[in-house]
Design a protein around this motif. Structure first.
Motif, PDB file in Angstrom:
ATOM      1  N   HIS A  69      43.312 -23.962  15.107  1.00 20.71           N
ATOM      2  CA  HIS A  69      44.582 -23.511  15.665  1.00 20.71           C
ATOM      3  C   HIS A  69      44.568 -23.840  17.158  1.00 20.71           C
ATOM      4  O   HIS A  69      43.630 -23.454  17.867  1.00 20.71           O
ATOM      5  CB  HIS A  69      44.761 -22.008  15.465  1.00 20.71           C
ATOM      6  N   TYR A  70      45.592 -24.548  17.619  1.00 19.47           N
ATOM      7  CA  TYR A  70      45.625 -24.950  19.019  1.00 19.47           C
ATOM      8  C   TYR A  70      47.059 -24.924  19.549  1.00 19.47           C
ATOM      9  O   TYR A  70      48.016 -24.873  18.787  1.00 19.47           O
ATOM     10  CB  TYR A  70      45.022 -26.348  19.202  1.00 19.47           C
ATOM     11  N   ILE A 128      33.855 -28.694  18.044  1.00 24.21           N
ATOM     12  CA  ILE A 128      35.304 -28.526  18.215  1.00 24.21           C
ATOM     13  C   ILE A 128      35.604 -27.941  19.591  1.00 24.21           C
ATOM     14  O   ILE A 128      36.498 -28.411  20.302  1.00 24.21           O
ATOM     15  CB  ILE A 128      35.878 -27.643  17.088  1.00 24.21           C
ATOM     16  N   GLU A 129      34.853 -26.923  19.996  1.00 26.34           N
ATOM     17  CA  GLU A 129      35.061 -26.312  21.314  1.00 26.34           C
ATOM     18  C   GLU A 129      34.831 -27.316  22.435  1.00 26.34           C
ATOM     19  O   GLU A 129      35.589 -27.347  23.412  1.00 26.34           O
ATOM     20  CB  GLU A 129      34.136 -25.107  21.485  1.00 26.34           C
ATOM     21  N   ASN A 130      33.804 -28.156  22.304  1.00 28.46           N
ATOM     22  CA  ASN A 130      33.532 -29.179  23.323  1.00 28.46           C
ATOM     23  C   ASN A 130      34.682 -30.173  23.434  1.00 28.46           C
ATOM     24  O   ASN A 130      35.073 -30.568  24.533  1.00 28.46           O
ATOM     25  CB  ASN A 130      32.233 -29.927  23.009  1.00 28.46           C
ATOM     26  N   HIS A 131      35.219 -30.587  22.292  1.00 30.14           N
ATOM     27  CA  HIS A 131      36.336 -31.525  22.319  1.00 30.14           C
ATOM     28  C   HIS A 131      37.556 -30.898  22.990  1.00 30.14           C
ATOM     29  O   HIS A 131      38.219 -31.527  23.818  1.00 30.14           O
ATOM     30  CB  HIS A 131      36.678 -31.996  20.909  1.00 30.14           C
ATOM     31  N   PHE A 132      37.843 -29.657  22.645  1.00 27.05           N
ATOM     32  CA  PHE A 132      39.001 -29.000  23.248  1.00 27.05           C
ATOM     33  C   PHE A 132      38.803 -28.706  24.727  1.00 27.05           C
ATOM     34  O   PHE A 132      39.775 -28.651  25.480  1.00 27.05           O
ATOM     35  CB  PHE A 132      39.387 -27.743  22.465  1.00 27.05           C
ATOM     36  N   ALA A 133      37.566 -28.538  25.161  1.00 32.98           N
ATOM     37  CA  ALA A 133      37.311 -28.369  26.596  1.00 32.98           C
ATOM     38  C   ALA A 133      37.755 -29.624  27.353  1.00 32.98           C
ATOM     39  O   ALA A 133      38.354 -29.535  28.433  1.00 32.98           O
ATOM     40  CB  ALA A 133      35.831 -28.078  26.840  1.00 32.98           C
ATOM     41  N   LYS A 163      42.236 -32.087  30.619  1.00 32.34           N
ATOM     42  CA  LYS A 163      43.261 -33.119  30.828  1.00 32.34           C
ATOM     43  C   LYS A 163      44.669 -32.570  30.620  1.00 32.34           C
ATOM     44  O   LYS A 163      45.632 -33.334  30.521  1.00 32.34           O
ATOM     45  CB  LYS A 163      43.021 -34.286  29.864  1.00 32.34           C
ATOM     46  N   SER A 164      44.784 -31.231  30.493  1.00 31.95           N
ATOM     47  CA  SER A 164      46.075 -30.557  30.290  1.00 31.95           C
ATOM     48  C   SER A 164      46.800 -31.059  29.044  1.00 31.95           C
ATOM     49  O   SER A 164      48.017 -31.225  29.041  1.00 31.95           O
ATOM     50  CB  SER A 164      46.969 -30.705  31.523  1.00 31.95           C
ATOM     51  N   ARG A 165      46.043 -31.286  27.967  1.00 41.19           N
ATOM     52  CA  ARG A 165      46.641 -31.750  26.711  1.00 41.19           C
ATOM     53  C   ARG A 165      46.786 -30.620  25.687  1.00 41.19           C
ATOM     54  O   ARG A 165      47.835 -30.437  25.096  1.00 41.19           O
ATOM     55  CB  ARG A 165      45.805 -32.875  26.079  1.00 41.19           C
ATOM     56  N   ALA A 166      45.668 -29.879  25.425  1.00 38.12           N
ATOM     57  CA  ALA A 166      45.701 -28.848  24.385  1.00 38.12           C
ATOM     58  C   ALA A 166      44.658 -27.778  24.674  1.00 38.12           C
ATOM     59  O   ALA A 166      43.636 -28.045  25.309  1.00 38.12           O
ATOM     60  CB  ALA A 166      45.442 -29.452  23.015  1.00 38.12           C
TER      61      ALA A 166
END
Length: 135
Positions: free
Chosen positions: A115-116, A69-74, A79-82
């Motif tokens: 939570h994001y 999950i952390e890798n995906h959010f990185a 990309k300034s998405r989330a």
């Protein structure tokens, strides 16, 4: 007018590609990333969460899921998405960890709450994914 994006999965409505609000599109992108990696794309092996069906709902499995999950959010943050705010596990690990007992189903199922914050709109959101482990 709010920004819109293409619906996932892509849909055609009245001869046009269906558009959805950016928040809905972002939530679906994140849920796809949380999907099981059973049909992992060999050209993008770092997407999806690979976990063996017969894994235990233990600290090792939790840490592997949290890392994915952390890798995906990185990538999303680059990309300034989330931005990932926190990952919360609900389920039972017996006597270890911060998870209260009694919240798990037979077989070691547990829920992951992600939570994001959307970096495009500033909206805070939570998504829930249930992992069914232990055969």
């Amino acid at each position: 007018m709010a920004d819109k994006g293409i619906a996932i999965p892509t849909q055609i409505v009245h001869g046009r590609i269906k558009l959805v609000e950016k928040e809905e599109q972002l939530a679906k992108i994140i849920m796809l990333a949380l999907a099981d990696g059973d049909s992992t794309n060999p050209f993008a092996p770092d997407y999806g969460i690979n976990h063996p069906v017969f894994a235990l709902a233990d600290e090792v499995t939790r840490s592997l899921i949290k890392r994915a999950i952390e890798n995906h959010f990185a990538r999303l943050e680059a990309k300034s998405r989330a931005r990932l705010e926190r990952v919360v596990f609900r389920g039972s690990l017996g006597s270890s960890g911060d998870i209260p007992s009694g919240l798990t189903s037979p077989g070691g199922d547990f829920e992951v709450l992600v939570h994001y914050t959307s970096l495009e709109s500033g909206v805070d959101s939570t998504l829930t994914k249930t992992f069914r482990l232990g055969g």
